[in-house]
Scaffold this active site. Sequence first.
Site, short mmCIF file in Angstrom:
data_model
loop_
_atom_site.label_atom_id
_atom_site.label_comp_id
_atom_site.label_asym_id
_atom_site.label_seq_id
_atom_site.Cartn_x
_atom_site.Cartn_y
_atom_site.Cartn_z
N ASP A 183 -22.04 -11.26 -1.55
CA ASP A 183 -20.93 -11.31 -2.52
C ASP A 183 -20.55 -12.71 -3.02
O ASP A 183 -20.47 -13.64 -2.21
CB ASP A 183 -19.64 -10.75 -1.90
N TRP A 214 -29.22 -10.10 5.84
CA TRP A 214 -27.79 -10.22 6.10
C TRP A 214 -27.51 -10.56 7.56
O TRP A 214 -28.16 -10.03 8.46
CB TRP A 214 -27.08 -8.92 5.72
N TRP A 252 -30.46 -15.80 2.63
CA TRP A 252 -29.73 -14.62 2.12
C TRP A 252 -28.40 -14.98 1.45
O TRP A 252 -27.64 -15.80 1.98
CB TRP A 252 -29.45 -13.69 3.31
C1 FRU Z 1 -19.52 -6.29 0.41
C2 FRU Z 1 -19.16 -6.70 1.81
C3 FRU Z 1 -17.69 -6.98 1.94
C4 FRU Z 1 -17.62 -7.90 3.13
C5 FRU Z 1 -18.89 -8.72 2.96
C6 FRU Z 1 -19.58 -9.08 4.25
O1 FRU Z 1 -20.86 -6.49 0.12
O2 FRU Z 1 -19.58 -5.72 2.73
O3 FRU Z 1 -16.90 -5.81 2.07
O4 FRU Z 1 -16.48 -8.69 3.13
O5 FRU Z 1 -19.78 -7.95 2.17
O6 FRU Z 1 -20.69 -9.92 4.02
#
Ligand code: FRU
Length: 533
Positions: free
Chosen positions: A22, A46, A19
């Site tokens: 960001d 995730w 996975w």
């Molecule tokens: C955005 C987010 C951010 C956080 C990260 C966690 O997709 O939710 O706000 O820092 O991903 O993986």
Amino acid sequence: KQMLAWQRTSFHFQPKKNWMNDPNGPLFYKGWYHLFYQYNPEAAVWGNIVWGHAVSRDLIHWQHLPVAMVADQWYDINGVWTGSATILPDGKLVMLYTGSTNESVQVQNLAYPADPSDPLLRKWVKYEGNPVLVPPPGIAAKDFRDPTTAWTTPQGKWRITIGSKVNKTGISLVYDTIDFKNFELLDGVLHGVPGTGMWECVDFYPVSKVVENGLDTSDNGPAVKHVLKSSLDDDRNDYYALGTYDAVAGKWVPDNPTIDVGIGLRYDYGNFYASKTFYDQEKKRRVLWAWITESDSEAADICKGWASLQPIPRTIKYDKKTGSNIITWPVAEVENLRFNSKEFDKVEVKPGNVVPLEVGTATQLDIMAEFEVDPKVLEKLEGSNATYECRSSGGSAERGALGPFGLLVLTDKGLSEQTPIYFYIAKDAAGNFTTFFCNDLTRSSEATDVRKLIYGSTVPVLQGEKLSLRTLVDHSIVESFAQNGRTAITSRVYPTKAIYEDAKLYLFNNATDVTITASVKIWQIHSANIQSS
Ligand code: FRU
């Protein structure tokens, strides 16, 4: 199985497996572009978030490196979350990132390279005084994340902004610092918009009204506008607005409050979230990365063993011609992968017709197309369809007087699976035209576990301009740009039949009242060279 294998991209960045979400801390350092990213080393869903890491000489060919930061401290044990890099005047780097603590509180942490002489920046050290910021009074423990790159203030300090919310108002807090260890919270916020909810991955940067090149994050002056971008947790899109930054007060106001952040323009009207820009000091441009999610089922992701992509990184510029939007465009380096160009000059496509474009293998393409519509027909037509909207329309099958017309990518011979990318021109009773740019996924796959939306929005078309589009196709991702990047749409496509040599390309015209003339240039695209460490 064969279908799932086909979905893996050939010239887009993605981890070898598992996975990704960001992009984090993108930067250029000692000859290398670095991309860090939210990564689960254990599964294609995730969780267990650490910082994946890869480097490139040209933003296209990549070398995967070992994970840069793992969750090994009380202040990030529940996840090493999103963050940004700042390059200091002496060339040193600092990284600020969000940690989810042992109690799932969102705090900000400082990290820096263990060995600044290593151009690959393989080892990172976390500051012993972490966390450097905890949620301030009035901010909930889980609404405080994703620090930006820092820029300088008129007082010579560094300034960052961090997204949050109060009730349903999305806001961005502002902090000043000298050493990235001690921070001072400014009164008020950089900006806030009621009803927009939690602001994730805020980005804030200058764009020039006059010069072509991008600007360093600290640049400011009369010829500069500031872009504020927020990723809305509630609706999973990246919204931006152009505005004016008051460096003394640490506040930003939109040029046009009716298209403020979260209620107006987006970077991309398809699948595009949690983006982040950086200033590329080598090529003097601002470059945009983003998280492109899957649109298939979690079960399919687990089966194929990976999830999510990065787009082809895009340069960002202020649109001098309209003055009211930015333009995003794939970095020029992707053009080095082009081969086998084919040109189709002034192809007439009559109402209701589909014309094949023979290009050989059509799973990795760069397509540039221009469309002309007889101005006499436009003139004569009575006002209609002024309330059109891509998303709520009947898609590419719904015929109007002046649209839809455009391309069918990833389409099989029988047209049973097709991914149309198209324009639709509407004319209101007063004779004003509005041009829409859409991407209809409703017939893109016979698979039943896939989200098949119709994406799109309006695109400004100025007097005398032809309609133009560019589309990059790479197996399961399609990125499309209208009018040189004023409006962009990224989509994920999962055909079951239009794969391998059965993927074809067509022009189509579903307008009832107008013949269109299309000129198209198409290249096949080589696979990028992506190496494991
Ligand atoms: C955005 C987010 C951010 C956080 C990260 C966690 O997709 O939710 O706000 O820092 O991903 O993986």
